[in-house]
Design a protein around this motif. Sequence first.
Motif, PDB file in Angstrom:
ATOM      1  N   GLY A 179       0.806  -1.225   0.000  1.00 49.68           N
ATOM      2  CA  GLY A 179       0.000   0.000   0.000  1.00 49.68           C
ATOM      3  C   GLY A 179       0.836   1.271   0.000  1.00 49.68           C
ATOM      4  N   LEU A 180       2.178   1.135   0.035  1.00 46.67           N
ATOM      5  CA  LEU A 180       3.051   2.323   0.065  1.00 46.67           C
ATOM      6  C   LEU A 180       3.964   2.347  -1.148  1.00 46.67           C
ATOM      7  CD1 LEU A 180       4.271   2.158   3.790  1.00 46.67           C
ATOM      8  CD2 LEU A 180       2.374   3.507   2.879  1.00 46.67           C
ATOM      9  N   LEU A 181       4.558   3.498  -1.411  1.00 43.91           N
ATOM     10  CA  LEU A 181       5.554   3.586  -2.496  1.00 43.91           C
ATOM     11  C   LEU A 181       6.873   2.979  -2.003  1.00 43.91           C
ATOM     12  CD1 LEU A 181       4.928   7.200  -3.868  1.00 43.91           C
ATOM     13  CD2 LEU A 181       3.836   5.052  -4.511  1.00 43.91           C
ATOM     14  N   ASP A 182       7.706   2.627  -2.954  1.00 44.97           N
ATOM     15  CA  ASP A 182       8.984   1.994  -2.634  1.00 44.97           C
ATOM     16  C   ASP A 182       9.948   3.022  -2.020  1.00 44.97           C
ATOM     17  OD1 ASP A 182      10.812  -0.035  -2.544  1.00 44.97           O
ATOM     18  OD2 ASP A 182      11.181  -0.119  -4.706  1.00 44.97           O
ATOM     19  N   CYS A 183      10.931   2.528  -1.266  1.00 44.71           N
ATOM     20  CA  CYS A 183      11.966   3.394  -0.705  1.00 44.71           C
ATOM     21  C   CYS A 183      13.058   3.617  -1.753  1.00 44.71           C
ATOM     22  CB  CYS A 183      12.566   2.742   0.538  1.00 44.71           C
ATOM     23  SG  CYS A 183      13.390   1.190   0.157  1.00 44.71           S
ATOM     24  N   PRO A 184      13.967   4.589  -1.547  1.00 43.72           N
ATOM     25  CA  PRO A 184      15.076   4.766  -2.500  1.00 43.72           C
ATOM     26  C   PRO A 184      16.054   3.590  -2.451  1.00 43.72           C
ATOM     27  CG  PRO A 184      14.874   6.674  -1.038  1.00 43.72           C
ATOM     28  CD  PRO A 184      13.988   5.602  -0.483  1.00 43.72           C
ATOM     29  N   HIS A 185      16.724   3.354  -3.569  1.00 41.13           N
ATOM     30  CA  HIS A 185      17.716   2.264  -3.657  1.00 41.13           C
ATOM     31  C   HIS A 185      19.038   2.826  -4.171  1.00 41.13           C
ATOM     32  CE1 HIS A 185      14.678  -0.831  -3.004  1.00 41.13           C
ATOM     33  NE2 HIS A 185      13.883  -0.022  -3.683  1.00 41.13           N
ATOM     34  N   TYR A 186      20.138   2.188  -3.785  1.00 39.46           N
ATOM     35  CA  TYR A 186      21.480   2.632  -4.202  1.00 39.46           C
ATOM     36  C   TYR A 186      22.334   1.426  -4.555  1.00 39.46           C
ATOM     37  CZ  TYR A 186      20.027   6.850  -1.716  1.00 39.46           C
ATOM     38  OH  TYR A 186      19.333   7.961  -1.303  1.00 39.46           O
ATOM     39  N   SER A 211      14.151  -0.604   9.138  1.00 40.63           N
ATOM     40  CA  SER A 211      13.434   0.525   9.711  1.00 40.63           C
ATOM     41  C   SER A 211      13.652   1.786   8.848  1.00 40.63           C
ATOM     42  CB  SER A 211      13.901   0.682  11.148  1.00 40.63           C
ATOM     43  OG  SER A 211      13.723   1.953  11.603  1.00 40.63           O
ATOM     44  N   TRP A 212      14.875   1.983   8.362  1.00 42.78           N
ATOM     45  CA  TRP A 212      15.152   3.133   7.476  1.00 42.78           C
ATOM     46  C   TRP A 212      14.306   3.017   6.206  1.00 42.78           C
ATOM     47  CZ3 TRP A 212      17.023   3.546   2.464  1.00 42.78           C
ATOM     48  CH2 TRP A 212      17.410   4.823   2.056  1.00 42.78           C
ATOM     49  N   ARG A 213      14.249   1.817   5.643  1.00 43.75           N
ATOM     50  CA  ARG A 213      13.488   1.619   4.398  1.00 43.75           C
ATOM     51  C   ARG A 213      12.000   1.897   4.619  1.00 43.75           C
ATOM     52  NH1 ARG A 213      16.824  -3.586   2.081  1.00 43.75           N
ATOM     53  NH2 ARG A 213      18.280  -2.316   0.861  1.00 43.75           N
ATOM     54  N   ARG A 214      11.486   1.412   5.711  1.00 42.76           N
ATOM     55  CA  ARG A 214      10.062   1.638   6.019  1.00 42.76           C
ATOM     56  C   ARG A 214       9.793   3.150   6.152  1.00 42.76           C
ATOM     57  NH1 ARG A 214       5.061  -0.824   5.814  1.00 42.76           N
ATOM     58  NH2 ARG A 214       3.680   0.270   7.210  1.00 42.76           N
ATOM     59  N   ASN A 215      10.679   3.827   6.887  1.00 45.10           N
ATOM     60  CA  ASN A 215      10.473   5.268   7.089  1.00 45.10           C
ATOM     61  C   ASN A 215      10.555   6.032   5.774  1.00 45.10           C
ATOM     62  OD1 ASN A 215      10.401   4.473   9.680  1.00 45.10           O
ATOM     63  ND2 ASN A 215      12.297   5.474  10.337  1.00 45.10           N
ATOM     64  N   GLU A 216      11.523   5.652   4.947  1.00 40.80           N
ATOM     65  CA  GLU A 216      11.668   6.325   3.647  1.00 40.80           C
ATOM     66  C   GLU A 216      10.440   6.078   2.774  1.00 40.80           C
ATOM     67  OE1 GLU A 216      14.084   8.423   2.438  1.00 40.80           O
ATOM     68  OE2 GLU A 216      14.863   8.411   4.489  1.00 40.80           O
ATOM     69  N   SER A 217       9.913   4.875   2.847  1.00 38.99           N
ATOM     70  CA  SER A 217       8.702   4.515   2.106  1.00 38.99           C
ATOM     71  C   SER A 217       7.538   5.385   2.542  1.00 38.99           C
ATOM     72  CB  SER A 217       8.344   3.073   2.444  1.00 38.99           C
ATOM     73  OG  SER A 217       8.379   2.280   1.332  1.00 38.99           O
ATOM     74  N   LEU A 218       7.410   5.513   3.860  1.00 38.15           N
ATOM     75  CA  LEU A 218       6.314   6.316   4.408  1.00 38.15           C
ATOM     76  C   LEU A 218       6.437   7.766   3.946  1.00 38.15           C
ATOM     77  CD1 LEU A 218       6.411   4.845   8.004  1.00 38.15           C
ATOM     78  CD2 LEU A 218       4.390   4.810   6.519  1.00 38.15           C
ATOM     79  N   ILE A 219       7.664   8.293   4.021  1.00 33.20           N
ATOM     80  CA  ILE A 219       7.862   9.701   3.676  1.00 33.20           C
ATOM     81  C   ILE A 219       7.648   9.927   2.175  1.00 33.20           C
ATOM     82  CG2 ILE A 219       9.605  11.552   3.590  1.00 33.20           C
ATOM     83  CD1 ILE A 219      10.607  10.369   6.341  1.00 33.20           C
ATOM     84  N   ALA A 220       8.182   8.997   1.351  1.00 34.57           N
ATOM     85  CA  ALA A 220       7.985   9.126  -0.112  1.00 34.57           C
ATOM     86  C   ALA A 220       6.500   9.091  -0.448  1.00 34.57           C
ATOM     87  CB  ALA A 220       8.701   7.986  -0.827  1.00 34.57           C
ATOM     88  N   THR A 221       5.756   8.245   0.250  1.00 29.54           N
ATOM     89  CA  THR A 221       4.323   8.137  -0.031  1.00 29.54           C
ATOM     90  C   THR A 221       3.589   9.398   0.422  1.00 29.54           C
ATOM     91  OG1 THR A 221       4.564   5.772   0.397  1.00 29.54           O
ATOM     92  CG2 THR A 221       2.330   6.593   0.181  1.00 29.54           C
ATOM     93  N   GLN A 222       3.955   9.862   1.615  1.00 27.87           N
ATOM     94  CA  GLN A 222       3.313  11.097   2.116  1.00 27.87           C
ATOM     95  C   GLN A 222       3.580  12.262   1.154  1.00 27.87           C
ATOM     96  OE1 GLN A 222       1.327  11.701   5.035  1.00 27.87           O
ATOM     97  NE2 GLN A 222       1.073  13.615   3.915  1.00 27.87           N
ATOM     98  N   LYS A 223       4.814  12.306   0.614  1.00 32.31           N
ATOM     99  CA  LYS A 223       5.193  13.406  -0.284  1.00 32.31           C
ATOM    100  C   LYS A 223       4.412  13.362  -1.583  1.00 32.31           C
ATOM    101  CE  LYS A 223      10.052  14.433   0.518  1.00 32.31           C
ATOM    102  NZ  LYS A 223      11.391  13.994   0.116  1.00 32.31           N
ATOM    103  N   SER A 224       4.435  12.172  -2.276  1.00 24.33           N
ATOM    104  CA  SER A 224       3.873  12.118  -3.635  1.00 24.33           C
ATOM    105  C   SER A 224       2.438  11.650  -3.676  1.00 24.33           C
ATOM    106  CB  SER A 224       4.647  11.150  -4.526  1.00 24.33           C
ATOM    107  OG  SER A 224       5.988  11.257  -4.352  1.00 24.33           O
ATOM    108  N   ARG A 225       2.050  10.788  -2.723  1.00 24.68           N
ATOM    109  CA  ARG A 225       0.710  10.202  -2.796  1.00 24.68           C
ATOM    110  C   ARG A 225       0.059  10.144  -1.420  1.00 24.68           C
ATOM    111  NH1 ARG A 225      -0.536   6.821  -6.996  1.00 24.68           N
ATOM    112  NH2 ARG A 225      -2.559   6.854  -5.964  1.00 24.68           N
ATOM    113  N   PRO A 226      -0.241  11.331  -0.847  1.00 27.24           N
ATOM    114  CA  PRO A 226      -0.858  11.323   0.484  1.00 27.24           C
ATOM    115  C   PRO A 226      -2.163  10.519   0.518  1.00 27.24           C
ATOM    116  CG  PRO A 226      -0.874  13.531  -0.503  1.00 27.24           C
ATOM    117  CD  PRO A 226      -0.003  12.687  -1.360  1.00 27.24           C
TER     118      PRO A 226
END
Length: 259
Positions: A179-186, A211-226
């Motif tokens: 249900g969330l967008l993906d986190c950044p990858h490197y 935990s970092w990936r989950r948080n990044e996912s949450l933030i990316a989703t909040q930013k682009s797809r609230p």
Amino acid sequence: MRFDVLTIFPEMFEAITQYGVTSRAFSKEILHLKTWNPRDFTSDPRKTVDDRAYGGGPGMVMMVGPLEDALQAVQEDIASSSAMKKGPTVLMSPQGRVFNQDLAKEMSQLEQITFVCGRYEAVDQRFIERHVDFELSIGDYVVSGGELPALVVMDSLIRLMPNVLGDANSAQQDSFSDGLLDCPHYTRPENYKNFLVPGVLLGGHHGRIESWRRNESLIATQKSRPDLILAARKKGLLSLKDEKVLQEYLETLASGLNK
Ligand code: ADE
């Protein structure tokens, strides 16, 4: 699984049968795709599949006859070649239900799907009423035919099939799967022109990385797809910790705006 596709441009489907990870499903024979060209079900020398719209107006309409005969051939082929039961007939159309990952999961459970790819302005309504189980759209915009939309839908279903993606987990890690967008990858190098990979990813600490990936996912989703955050919350997919991360992110955003 088997896909049957009614299309006047069968070569376009090589995009999934011949390339990339999707082609693996075909070479492993866990998936079969057969195209059916309505032009092969015409009786005039020009192989006409479209005609002008009754009532006038611009654009041509796909004729009911060649489509119906092509679909009949699909039905007969399935009945004669396997114990498989024919699944739904799906017309790709901007008028349809909008495709998403939940629908992809549902459709990936089917044994067989027939995709009808319209061209020209429309498909004769009598074909739709007599044979189409549901119409499916890939979004609120119009492309020149149903082929690209059908390819998009098929590709997303193939990704969900077992033994198609190399890493057994990679479909679960896709955007939208929870249900969330993906986190950044490197990947390498660690330092590219002084742009560094986040340190947490280099530390090898599994819990912290998750935990970092989950948080990044949450933030990316909040930013682009609230809207997806609201939907995830409604479905009970967000933990108290997730809510805290989101709250902190929104507070940082607000304090930045107030400066
Ligand atoms: N045909 C044309 N536009 C379409 C869309 N957005 N989705 C599905 N089929 C289409």
